[in-house]
Write an enzyme that holds these catalytic residues in place. Sequence first.
Site, PDB file in Angstrom:
ATOM      1  N   LYS A 134      23.741   1.900   5.518  1.00 58.48           N
ATOM      2  CA  LYS A 134      24.963   1.289   4.904  1.00 58.48           C
ATOM      3  C   LYS A 134      25.047  -0.151   4.641  1.00 58.48           C
ATOM      4  O   LYS A 134      25.568  -0.722   5.763  1.00 58.48           O
ATOM      5  CB  LYS A 134      26.140   2.414   5.232  1.00 58.48           C
ATOM      6  CG  LYS A 134      25.477   3.799   5.127  1.00 58.48           C
ATOM      7  CD  LYS A 134      25.736   4.241   3.980  1.00 58.48           C
ATOM      8  CE  LYS A 134      25.900   5.290   3.484  1.00 58.48           C
ATOM      9  NZ  LYS A 134      26.142   5.432   1.812  1.00 58.48           N
ATOM     10  N   PHE A 181     -12.008  -5.506  -2.727  1.00 59.01           N
ATOM     11  CA  PHE A 181     -11.736  -5.725  -3.728  1.00 59.01           C
ATOM     12  C   PHE A 181     -10.986  -7.287  -3.008  1.00 59.01           C
ATOM     13  O   PHE A 181     -10.272  -6.551  -2.823  1.00 59.01           O
ATOM     14  CB  PHE A 181     -10.708  -5.387  -4.503  1.00 59.01           C
ATOM     15  CG  PHE A 181     -11.201  -4.063  -5.844  1.00 59.01           C
ATOM     16  CD1 PHE A 181     -12.706  -3.197  -5.508  1.00 59.01           C
ATOM     17  CD2 PHE A 181     -11.123  -4.562  -7.113  1.00 59.01           C
ATOM     18  CE1 PHE A 181     -12.900  -2.504  -6.447  1.00 59.01           C
ATOM     19  CE2 PHE A 181     -11.922  -4.020  -8.565  1.00 59.01           C
ATOM     20  CZ  PHE A 181     -12.974  -2.744  -7.898  1.00 59.01           C
ATOM     21  N   ASN A 211       3.587  -2.570  -3.765  1.00 52.07           N
ATOM     22  CA  ASN A 211       3.667  -3.299  -4.916  1.00 52.07           C
ATOM     23  C   ASN A 211       3.389  -3.375  -6.112  1.00 52.07           C
ATOM     24  O   ASN A 211       3.239  -1.965  -6.561  1.00 52.07           O
ATOM     25  CB  ASN A 211       2.746  -4.278  -4.329  1.00 52.07           C
ATOM     26  CG  ASN A 211       1.419  -3.385  -4.156  1.00 52.07           C
ATOM     27  OD1 ASN A 211       0.382  -2.590  -4.977  1.00 52.07           O
ATOM     28  ND2 ASN A 211       0.840  -2.509  -2.550  1.00 52.07           N
ATOM     29  N   PRO A 271      -2.791  -1.351   9.369  1.00 55.28           N
ATOM     30  CA  PRO A 271      -4.432  -1.368  10.113  1.00 55.28           C
ATOM     31  C   PRO A 271      -5.312  -1.926   8.460  1.00 55.28           C
ATOM     32  O   PRO A 271      -4.428  -1.841   7.578  1.00 55.28           O
ATOM     33  CB  PRO A 271      -4.443   0.003  10.008  1.00 55.28           C
ATOM     34  CG  PRO A 271      -3.531   0.410   9.146  1.00 55.28           C
ATOM     35  CD  PRO A 271      -2.565  -0.258   9.625  1.00 55.28           C
TER      36      PRO A 271
END
Length: 416
Positions: A296, A334, A216, A314
């Site tokens: 591939k 957060f 991310n 987890p």
Amino acid sequence: MSDKRILLIIGGGIAAYKSLELIRELSRRGIASRCIVTKGGQEFVTPLSVSALSGEKVFTELFDLDDESEMGHIQLSRSADLVVVCPATADLMAKAANGLANDLASTALLATDKPVLMVPAMNVRMWEHAATQRNVETLRGDGVTVMDPDEGAMACGEFGPGRLPEPIAIADRIQALLSDGPVLYGLEPKPLAGRHALITAGPTREPLDPVRFLSNHSSGKQGYAIAGALARAGARVTLVSGPVSLETPAGVDLVPVETAREMLEACQAALPSDLFVSVAAVADWRPSRAAAKKMKLKEGDGDPHPTLELSENPDILATLSRKKKNRPTLIIGFAAETHEVEALAIAKLKRKRCDWIVANDVSGDVMGGTMNEVSLVTRDGVEDRWPRMTKEDVATRLVERIAREFDDEAGQIAAE
Ligand code: CTP
């Protein structure tokens, strides 16, 4: 209050205006600035504004009789505890790396017997150019501290490393160099001395095959800023970090990891800790099977439409929060949300069983940017909404709040 002084050389560049903020921030910390403004620098800031802020005469010319009679350039270069070049342009660094001395700034850099800090800011191509990188290497080899520039959108419209770091981060580095170690905003005794803080930051990378991964946009900036602020507050800091391109803050022990599972393992191994701050943007899923060989497209039995099967990773924050033994005393998560920020943060706090959540709205330019706007949620609900500020300032404020919490806790134990 410190009685330290720096010689600040302000080079020419769009970031020169930030040196004014730097002078103000340093003066707040009791550090005086005597300034040289180069010819290029004067295109962006006036000696008058620099002098008004620093409260001192500003130097611009090598051959200025007044200056020579009052203070020669040799004396000027040695009259401070540290020489700081901010912004350090490609030109100034090239001169310093090669020992040129054809103006006041380059002469002072050659004549000084004090440590030197360079804070580069320039266009990304100029920063990445082999010549500049060679000069940075040379300067570092000569014992000069060269800060890494920040990454992001630049005034010239390009994107990448080259931006001047935030003045608060530069001031931190200056203070650390002046005091020969990590510092905390002049506070003594350090409020988190003797505490162990564990913190996660950055993204995780979940491999698909040896060359591909799921990840991310997390830059790690907020987590690294908090790690640095915790160290300055006197804590022993273990920073478990996914891959980022940031410098490890002074006084912080870095444990680099890639995947969520490695991050959890590293956190478990770092316990016990008094504090756990979970800032990492942990990938929620990983590919169920990582191919041992590069997948591939066309050769052999390559699949033109491979489907991805994902497995849940987890939850590190929830795992540490639910621990019976060795649970950190204060656990802060957060919550990055794009809507209903506070309501979702309260629900997240309950679900993960952490003590506080720092909630932010990531629908704008927060991911990868330097600014953040957060609310502090505790078990009692929304405690505070902080105005939009730099990630460094969020870190300082959060660490001040953490220090108060541990102070209260120590007070309660003493009273019992
Ligand atoms: N977190 C974690 N481990 C995970 C996922 C998240 O430790 N596998 C932590 C983050 O570091 C952060 C908090 O949990 O402190 C919230 O992360 P966020 O991505 O907002 O929450 P999610 O659990 O992913 O919930 P959702 O995606 O539903 O918002």
